[in-house]
Scaffold this active site. Structure first.
Site, PDB file in Angstrom:
ATOM      1  N   ARG A 183      94.082 -50.760  51.694  1.00  0.00           N
ATOM      2  CA  ARG A 183      93.177 -51.851  51.292  1.00  0.00           C
ATOM      3  C   ARG A 183      93.960 -53.120  51.014  1.00  0.00           C
ATOM      4  NH1 ARG A 183      90.987 -49.447  46.254  1.00  0.00           N
ATOM      5  NH2 ARG A 183      90.077 -51.511  45.954  1.00  0.00           N
ATOM      6  N   ASP A 229      93.849 -41.770  46.835  1.00  0.00           N
ATOM      7  CA  ASP A 229      93.774 -43.129  46.291  1.00  0.00           C
ATOM      8  C   ASP A 229      95.045 -43.915  46.607  1.00  0.00           C
ATOM      9  OD1 ASP A 229      92.755 -45.334  44.528  1.00  0.00           O
ATOM     10  OD2 ASP A 229      94.564 -44.770  43.425  1.00  0.00           O
ATOM     11  N   LYS A 247      91.657 -41.706  39.022  1.00  0.00           N
ATOM     12  CA  LYS A 247      92.957 -41.477  38.375  1.00  0.00           C
ATOM     13  C   LYS A 247      92.794 -40.979  36.933  1.00  0.00           C
ATOM     14  CE  LYS A 247      94.263 -45.507  40.064  1.00  0.00           C
ATOM     15  NZ  LYS A 247      94.695 -46.494  41.045  1.00  0.00           N
ATOM     16  N   SER A 265      88.503 -45.898  42.564  1.00  0.00           N
ATOM     17  CA  SER A 265      89.960 -45.777  42.491  1.00  0.00           C
ATOM     18  C   SER A 265      90.414 -45.570  41.046  1.00  0.00           C
ATOM     19  CB  SER A 265      90.582 -47.047  43.093  1.00  0.00           C
ATOM     20  OG  SER A 265      91.944 -47.172  42.775  1.00  0.00           O
ATOM     21  N   HIS A 275      91.508 -46.927  29.373  1.00  0.00           N
ATOM     22  CA  HIS A 275      92.117 -47.620  30.510  1.00  0.00           C
ATOM     23  C   HIS A 275      91.864 -49.115  30.404  1.00  0.00           C
ATOM     24  CE1 HIS A 275      93.579 -48.300  34.570  1.00  0.00           C
ATOM     25  NE2 HIS A 275      92.557 -49.122  34.734  1.00  0.00           N
TER      26      HIS A 275
HETATM   27  N1  URA Z   1      93.369 -50.962  40.260  1.00  0.00           N
HETATM   28  C1  URA Z   1      93.234 -49.741  40.816  1.00  0.00           C
HETATM   29  O1  URA Z   1      93.746 -48.755  40.297  1.00  0.00           O
HETATM   30  N2  URA Z   1      92.511 -49.605  41.941  1.00  0.00           N
HETATM   31  C2  URA Z   1      91.933 -50.657  42.556  1.00  0.00           C
HETATM   32  O2  URA Z   1      91.294 -50.460  43.573  1.00  0.00           O
HETATM   33  C3  URA Z   1      92.084 -51.926  41.985  1.00  0.00           C
HETATM   34  C4  URA Z   1      92.807 -52.051  40.828  1.00  0.00           C
END
Ligand code: URA
Ligand code: CA
Length: 433
Positions: free
Chosen positions: A168, A161, A187, A183, A82
């Site tokens: 947020r 999320d 994923k 977060s 990632h």
């Molecule tokens: N990227 C994400 O996937 N989540 C966040 O909270 C910030 C950046």
């Protein structure tokens, strides 16, 4: 259990239990807990932080809020990579076939997303015919037989999320290490990763502008991963200028091919070997980073990596002849040079602004509905630290429109030439625990 008690507990600086975190995530996902209470808790977390245990529990609670991809029918340890995002980041295109060529199974779920250029799928679709509409059975079969396949996002992954991130975004609570780390990690885990390699970017083009912030985020994610049974490593890398030379979908595919041939830009090659070595070690295909690097280098030199790329493209319906004939990729109508206005050294090429310039050419999406032009983009002929003479080309713009005054204005704001040179450090830190 009542949400008001959970909010007050965090507000006063106490750690939440797993049950309390699950209560919040379940209730918020199904609509029982309103946005105003969720945003109040997010703000309390922003100020009071979370313990390592809370961060791990929050991550797994978000993973369990939706579907989890089951990759257990694929042999071996599935390692995912990632990147926290940058401009001209061609690493995935190179890494997928490269690590697959030394025996690491790459089972990648990818989205299209928004941004300066398209996502990995858009770049791969520059090879005519390439498609990611695979059934789960086909996907598993391809990875087992050829070690690498990419499938479009399917299923309802981490709905908690999605909802929390959107909240947020409008409540001033994006920039919180425990919330960002959970977060991102939720994923990756929901997408089926057994092990995870993270490329945390720093610099003007990155989410984390300073090395200190990037390092804190990297440590947070590595600890979450290791605490929930996913071996995780990270690096901190530079994103003050774009990575490699190409920015744009087809242009980056061509750059990936050159890199797999061992003729790619130095920075991209180095980043790929660093991240790739971590992936190979996490997949237990080598016992040290040095040994892993040796395998990867050999695979590039022998042509094995390039062969893997060809079979990867053709297995998913793509025209693999572009690997030997990259000139067959779609070409933009106009190639326009942007020249230096004075002698000196390039001291700044602001990644983010150059990304915006390539989006203005049509290489990226502003909204989900936008259609991408795969042939356009920017190719850097110089990078930060390089010497230039007045009139010499700094970069070449690949455009399908002839009038690009707006792009020139944008570039004028983002490139600086000075009398003293400095070269940015590419890899700031390697974090293995
Ligand atoms: N990227 C994400 O996937 N989540 C966040 O909270 C910030 C950046
Ligand atoms: Ca690039």
């Amino acid at each position: 259990m009542r949400m008001i008690d959970i909010i007050e507990k965090k507000r006063d600086g106490y750690a939440l239990t797993k049950e309390e975190i699950d209560f919040f995530i379940k209730g918020y996902t199904n609509g029982d807990i309103p946005d105003y209470q969720a945003s109040s808790l997010a703000m309390a977390i922003f100020f009071q932080d979370m313990t390592e245990e809370e961060r791990a529990n929050l991550t797994m609670s978000m993973v369990n809020s939706g579907d989890v991809i089951d990759l257990s029918n694929i042999d071996g340890i599935k390692v995912d990579k990632h990147s926290t995002g940058g401009v001209g980041d061609t690493t995935t295109l190179v890494l997928a076939p490269l690590v697959a060529s030394v025996g690491v199974p790459v089972a990648k779920m990818s989205g299209r997303g928004l941004g300066h250029t398209g996502g990995t799928i858009d770049k791969l679709e520059s090879a005519k015919g390439f498609h990611v509409e695979l059934s789960e059975d086909e996907f598993v079969k391809l990875v087992n037989e050829n070690q690498v396949a990419v499938m479009g996002q399917s299923g309802n992954l981490t709905p908690a999320d999605k909802k929390l991130y959107a909240l947020r975004d409008v409540t001033g609570t994006v920039n919180s290490i425990p919330l960002i780390a959970s977060s991102i990690m939720s994923k990756k885990i929901a997408a089926g990763a057994d092990a995870i390699v993270l490329d945390v970017k720093t610099g003007s083009g990155a989410f984390m502008k300073t090395i200190e912030d990037a390092e804190a985020l990297a440590h947070a994610m590595v600890r979450i991963g290791n605490n929930v049974g996913r071996n995780t490593m990270a690096i901190i890398s530079d994103m003050s200028q774009p990575l490699g030379n190409a920015i744009g979908n087809g242009l980056e595919l061509k750059e990936a091919i050159e890199t797999l041939k061992g003729q790619g830009p130095d920075d991209l090659t180095e980043l790929v070997l660093t991240l790739g070595s971590q992936m190979v070690v996490l997949a237990k295909q080598a016992s040290t980073l040095d040994e892993a690097r040796e395998y990867l280098t050999q695979s590039i030199e022998s042509g094995k990596a390039l062969e893997k790329f060809k079979s990867f493209i053709s297995n998913q319906g793509g025209d693999a002849s572009i690997v030997d004939h990259p000139e067959n990729l779609a070409n933009a109508k106009f190639k326009i040079d942007y020249a230096a206005k004075q002698d000196g050294y390039i001291t700044e090429m602001i990644a983010n602004e150059i990304g915006v310039a390539s989006m203005m050419l049509g290489a990226g999406r502003q909204t989900k509905e936008d259609v991408i032009d795969l042939s356009v983009g920017i190719v850097l002929n110089k990078k930060v630290g390089d010497k230039v003479k007045a009139g010499e080309s700094i970069l070449t713009i690949h455009s399908n429109k002839e009038n690009i005054d707006d792009i020139f204005d944008k570039l004028n704001e983002s490139i600086r030439i000075d009398s003293e040179s400095h070269t940015p450090t590419l890899i700031h830190k390697i974090i293995t625990e």
